[in-house]
Design a protein around this motif. Structure first.
Motif, PDB file in Angstrom:
ATOM      1  N   LEU A   1      62.303 115.061  10.409  1.00  0.00           N
ATOM      2  CA  LEU A   1      61.441 116.082  11.011  1.00  0.00           C
ATOM      3  C   LEU A   1      61.256 115.826  12.499  1.00  0.00           C
ATOM      4  O   LEU A   1      61.418 116.742  13.327  1.00  0.00           O
ATOM      5  CB  LEU A   1      60.088 116.085  10.301  1.00  0.00           C
ATOM      6  CG  LEU A   1      59.017 117.014  10.887  1.00  0.00           C
ATOM      7  CD1 LEU A   1      59.413 118.478  10.715  1.00  0.00           C
ATOM      8  CD2 LEU A   1      57.658 116.763  10.215  1.00  0.00           C
ATOM      9  N   ARG A   2      60.931 114.597  12.860  1.00  0.00           N
ATOM     10  CA  ARG A   2      60.685 114.277  14.263  1.00  0.00           C
ATOM     11  C   ARG A   2      61.966 114.384  15.093  1.00  0.00           C
ATOM     12  O   ARG A   2      61.940 114.802  16.248  1.00  0.00           O
ATOM     13  CB  ARG A   2      60.083 112.863  14.374  1.00  0.00           C
ATOM     14  CG  ARG A   2      58.644 112.815  13.883  1.00  0.00           C
ATOM     15  CD  ARG A   2      58.090 111.399  13.803  1.00  0.00           C
ATOM     16  NE  ARG A   2      58.153 110.679  15.065  1.00  0.00           N
ATOM     17  CZ  ARG A   2      57.304 110.843  16.061  1.00  0.00           C
ATOM     18  NH1 ARG A   2      56.312 111.722  15.949  1.00  0.00           N
ATOM     19  NH2 ARG A   2      57.407 110.144  17.157  1.00  0.00           N
ATOM     20  N   GLN A   3      63.101 114.019  14.507  1.00  0.00           N
ATOM     21  CA  GLN A   3      64.369 114.144  15.214  1.00  0.00           C
ATOM     22  C   GLN A   3      64.674 115.605  15.529  1.00  0.00           C
ATOM     23  O   GLN A   3      65.151 115.937  16.619  1.00  0.00           O
ATOM     24  CB  GLN A   3      65.499 113.541  14.365  1.00  0.00           C
ATOM     25  CG  GLN A   3      66.860 113.529  15.044  1.00  0.00           C
ATOM     26  CD  GLN A   3      66.884 112.644  16.277  1.00  0.00           C
ATOM     27  OE1 GLN A   3      66.205 111.617  16.328  1.00  0.00           O
ATOM     28  NE2 GLN A   3      67.643 113.036  17.283  1.00  0.00           N
ATOM     29  N   LEU A   4      64.388 116.490  14.591  1.00  0.00           N
ATOM     30  CA  LEU A   4      64.648 117.917  14.792  1.00  0.00           C
ATOM     31  C   LEU A   4      63.651 118.520  15.780  1.00  0.00           C
ATOM     32  O   LEU A   4      64.013 119.387  16.594  1.00  0.00           O
ATOM     33  CB  LEU A   4      64.574 118.645  13.446  1.00  0.00           C
ATOM     34  CG  LEU A   4      65.284 119.996  13.337  1.00  0.00           C
ATOM     35  CD1 LEU A   4      66.738 119.893  13.790  1.00  0.00           C
ATOM     36  CD2 LEU A   4      65.215 120.503  11.912  1.00  0.00           C
ATOM     37  N   LEU A   5      62.405 118.062  15.721  1.00  0.00           N
ATOM     38  CA  LEU A   5      61.386 118.588  16.640  1.00  0.00           C
ATOM     39  C   LEU A   5      61.720 118.264  18.094  1.00  0.00           C
ATOM     40  O   LEU A   5      61.366 119.033  19.000  1.00  0.00           O
ATOM     41  CB  LEU A   5      60.013 118.005  16.276  1.00  0.00           C
ATOM     42  CG  LEU A   5      59.359 118.550  15.003  1.00  0.00           C
ATOM     43  CD1 LEU A   5      58.119 117.755  14.649  1.00  0.00           C
ATOM     44  CD2 LEU A   5      59.012 120.022  15.172  1.00  0.00           C
ATOM     45  N   ARG A   6      62.396 117.139  18.331  1.00  0.00           N
ATOM     46  CA  ARG A   6      62.771 116.781  19.700  1.00  0.00           C
ATOM     47  C   ARG A   6      63.759 117.783  20.307  1.00  0.00           C
ATOM     48  O   ARG A   6      63.918 117.835  21.517  1.00  0.00           O
ATOM     49  CB  ARG A   6      63.385 115.376  19.726  1.00  0.00           C
ATOM     50  CG  ARG A   6      62.393 114.261  19.414  1.00  0.00           C
ATOM     51  CD  ARG A   6      62.996 112.888  19.648  1.00  0.00           C
ATOM     52  NE  ARG A   6      62.051 111.835  19.294  1.00  0.00           N
ATOM     53  CZ  ARG A   6      62.032 111.200  18.138  1.00  0.00           C
ATOM     54  NH1 ARG A   6      62.931 111.516  17.205  1.00  0.00           N
ATOM     55  NH2 ARG A   6      61.131 110.267  17.884  1.00  0.00           N
ATOM     56  N   GLN A   7      64.424 118.571  19.464  1.00  0.00           N
ATOM     57  CA  GLN A   7      65.407 119.545  19.935  1.00  0.00           C
ATOM     58  C   GLN A   7      64.798 120.927  20.141  1.00  0.00           C
ATOM     59  O   GLN A   7      65.499 121.871  20.504  1.00  0.00           O
ATOM     60  CB  GLN A   7      66.557 119.640  18.924  1.00  0.00           C
ATOM     61  CG  GLN A   7      67.245 118.312  18.654  1.00  0.00           C
ATOM     62  CD  GLN A   7      68.245 118.400  17.520  1.00  0.00           C
ATOM     63  OE1 GLN A   7      68.972 119.392  17.406  1.00  0.00           O
ATOM     64  NE2 GLN A   7      68.307 117.380  16.679  1.00  0.00           N
TER      65      GLN A   7
END
Length: 582
Positions: free
Chosen positions: A64-70
């Protein structure tokens, strides 16, 4: 909370300690949550449930956090589009973010908590809008939207035709030098351009005899002559006009596209709020995992029960394991866990959990840190976060009042003591039994007897009249007498280990009242001259030898309290004690 009191910096604030958000809109949402904590237990638990799921499912949290960074700041980008100020680059960023929403929905597809379920369904219109923007705008559009180069080929037939015509004219001019050299036989012929004359044909003076009849002289220079032809000027006019027309048409197409985004602004804002909330809760889960936070149990009563609580900011500023945790018990009675329909009771006696704690201890021992720690834990719990403790059961506070630190306000002519009294008055006039009050050394800014009298009266009023949950840190050890007079008052102290030539601060809060503040020892540590320290000890010995303040308080105020209590009772009724006497 959001900046330090000492130098107004973000570093060292509560927000600094818990802000692990990945997006700008998540950071703003966290700030709002911190400044506007919840009073509704149901809302608090919904946030806690989401954090709990993210804490337990580390792969979900990381994905989730990896995707939110994008994902870009779609909240701000949508606002710009709605107000007509968004650039082409803003729309491309918005489109990239909208096209990440389906991926986000896949990541949280199996989630059970409410804030993650809100991301499981993506409105088709938003996905289509993102695809439309990407189909219309080039990969890397220019900064300025009125200078062309925004729209892809194949989007608008008229635009494609105009571009084709302009490209043909550009190619004709590009090939003009070659064709004219071949036609005239002048090998040094050149085609140039300047802002004054536009396109021209340059021929050296040694070759002017070979100039064709259709050339029109435009400018004479020392070594060359410059000419134009009717067809060259016609092509030039078409190129310049076409460029303006192209830029205008591209701008119109872009404005229509931006208006389409503006029409969906409310829908995009709803999505942005859901994404921001997930970002906040993902960050809080990350903090909870790495800092060892626990999930506080929120109850309907007034209890504040914290086992091994820690200051969320100070512990991050110290090496791991250096912070000394302390427990807290406040709030009389028993609490109802749940929504009021459930009847699970937590039996808590007055002795175990008083309304008012008188906290004494040496200077620099950690009393103020303890006060702030309790307030921050309560605040974190009501914004839905996990808290730095081993275990916590907390009732909802309607307000958290603090009177910590000493500052003056010279601009309005208020002394340090006046500022302190104004803040204390505000607390006494607005606190309720559901409030949490944290007072640090009330009355220290005036004469000893005046300060002690005010501190005693304030503490007594909070305990007897308001019955707010209160921690009262003080160096007036005489206030420990209150615990023997009022059943909902308890004494606690920050302990030290006393050695022959020094003291060691243990930073542990334990039941009981301190009888010394070790102020002289702190002065010695600060570097006061030995002569001053020795004289201070002599003076203190004389004061302690002749002071009878505590005895007077016990005998005088105790009897006054008993008399005033009898006056408050109805004359027609008698107490059990009076009945026994009779």
């Amino acid at each position: 909370i959001t900046q330090t009191v000492r130098d107004n910096t973000f570093h060292g604030s509560l927000l600094w300690a818990i802000d692990k958000t990945c997006t700008a809109m998540g950071g703003r949402a966290l700030r709002r949550w911190v400044l506007q904590p919840l009073l509704d237990i149901k809302g608090i638990r919904a946030r806690q449930d989401t954090i709990q799921e993210l804490v337990e499912n580390s792969s979900l949290r990381q994905e989730l956090r990896q995707l939110l960074r994008q994902i870009y700041d779609i909240e701000r980008l949508t606002g710009r589009a709605g107000s007509g100020t968004a650039s082409a680059r803003d729309l491309v960023s918005l489109a990239d973010s909208l096209l990440k929403l389906p991926d986000l929905a896949v990541v949280v597809s199996d989630a059970r908590s409410p804030y993650l379920r809100a991301l499981q369904k993506v409105q088709p219109v938003l996905e289509q809008l993102g695809q439309r923007i990407r189909a219309y705008l080039v990969e890397s559009p220019p900064i300025y939207i009125t200078e062309g180069g925004l729209i892809r080929d194949g989007v608008n037939q008229q635009l494609d035709e105009m571009r084709g015509a302009a490209e043909d004219d550009q190619k004709w001019i590009a090939n003009l030098e070659v064709t004219e050299r071949a036609r005239t036989g002048i090998s040094t012929l050149k085609v140039g351009f300047n802002k004054t004359f536009g396109y021209y044909i340059s021929i050296s003076k040694s070759k002017i005899d070979h100039v064709p009849d259709d050339y029109i002289r435009k400018q004479t220079l020392t070594n060359e002559e410059r000419y134009i032809t009717p067809e060259l000027k016609e092509r030039e006019a078409r190129i310049l006009t076409a460029k303006e027309d192209l830029n205008r048409l591209e701008y119109e197409i872009f404005c229509d596209l931006r208006a389409e985004v503006g029409e969906q602004a409310e829908l995009i804002r709803n999505v942005s709020r859901a994404v921001a909330a997930a970002d906040v809760l993902g960050g809080l889960a990350e903090v909870a995992v790495y800092q060892g936070y626990c999930r506080p149990e929120m109850v309907m009563g007034r209890e504040i029960l914290i086992v091994d609580g820690r200051h969320p900011v100070v512990e991050q500023s110290l090496p791991a394991g250096f912070f000394v945790p302390n427990s807290t018990k406040l709030g009389n009675g028993s609490s109802v866990i749940g929504n009021g329909e459930e009847q699970n009771q937590l039996p808590i006696t007055n002795d175990q959990s008083p309304d008012l704690v008188i906290l004494t201890g040496p200077n620099a021992s950690g009393k103020s840190c303890y006060l702030r720690q309790v307030g921050l834990i309560q605040l974190m719990a009501q914004l839905g976060s996990f808290v730095p403790a081993r275990e916590a059961i907390l009732g909802v506070c309607d307000r958290i009042f603090t009177r910590v630190g000493a500052v003056d306000d010279l601009a309005t002519g208020q002394s340090t003591f006046m500022v302190e009294m104004n803040e204390t008055a505000n607390i006494l006039n607005h606190a309720t039994p559901k409030s949490l009050v944290l007072l640090d050394e009330i009355g220290r800014g005036t004469a000893t007897f005046d300060g002690l009298s005010i501190a005693w009266a304030v503490a007594e009023y909070l305990a007897e009249e308001i019955k707010a949950r209160t921690i009262f840190a003080t160096h007036y050890h005489e206030l420990n007498e209150l615990a023997s007079m009022l059943s909902n008052v308890a004494n606690y102290q920050v302990t030290v280990k006393e050695l022959p030539d020094q003291i060691i601060f243990l930073h542990q809060v334990q039941p009981g009242g301190a009888d010394k503040s070790y102020g002289i020892e702190v002065g010695r540590l600060a570097g006061l001259p030995g002569v001053v320290i020795q004289r201070a000890k002599q003076v203190m010995g004389q004061i302690e030898k002749h002071s009878k303040i505590a005895v007077g308080l016990r005998e005088g105020i105790g009897s006054e309290t008993r008399v005033s209590t009898r006056k408050k009772r109805s004359p027609k009724t008698t107490t059990p004690e009076e009945q026994i006497t009779e």
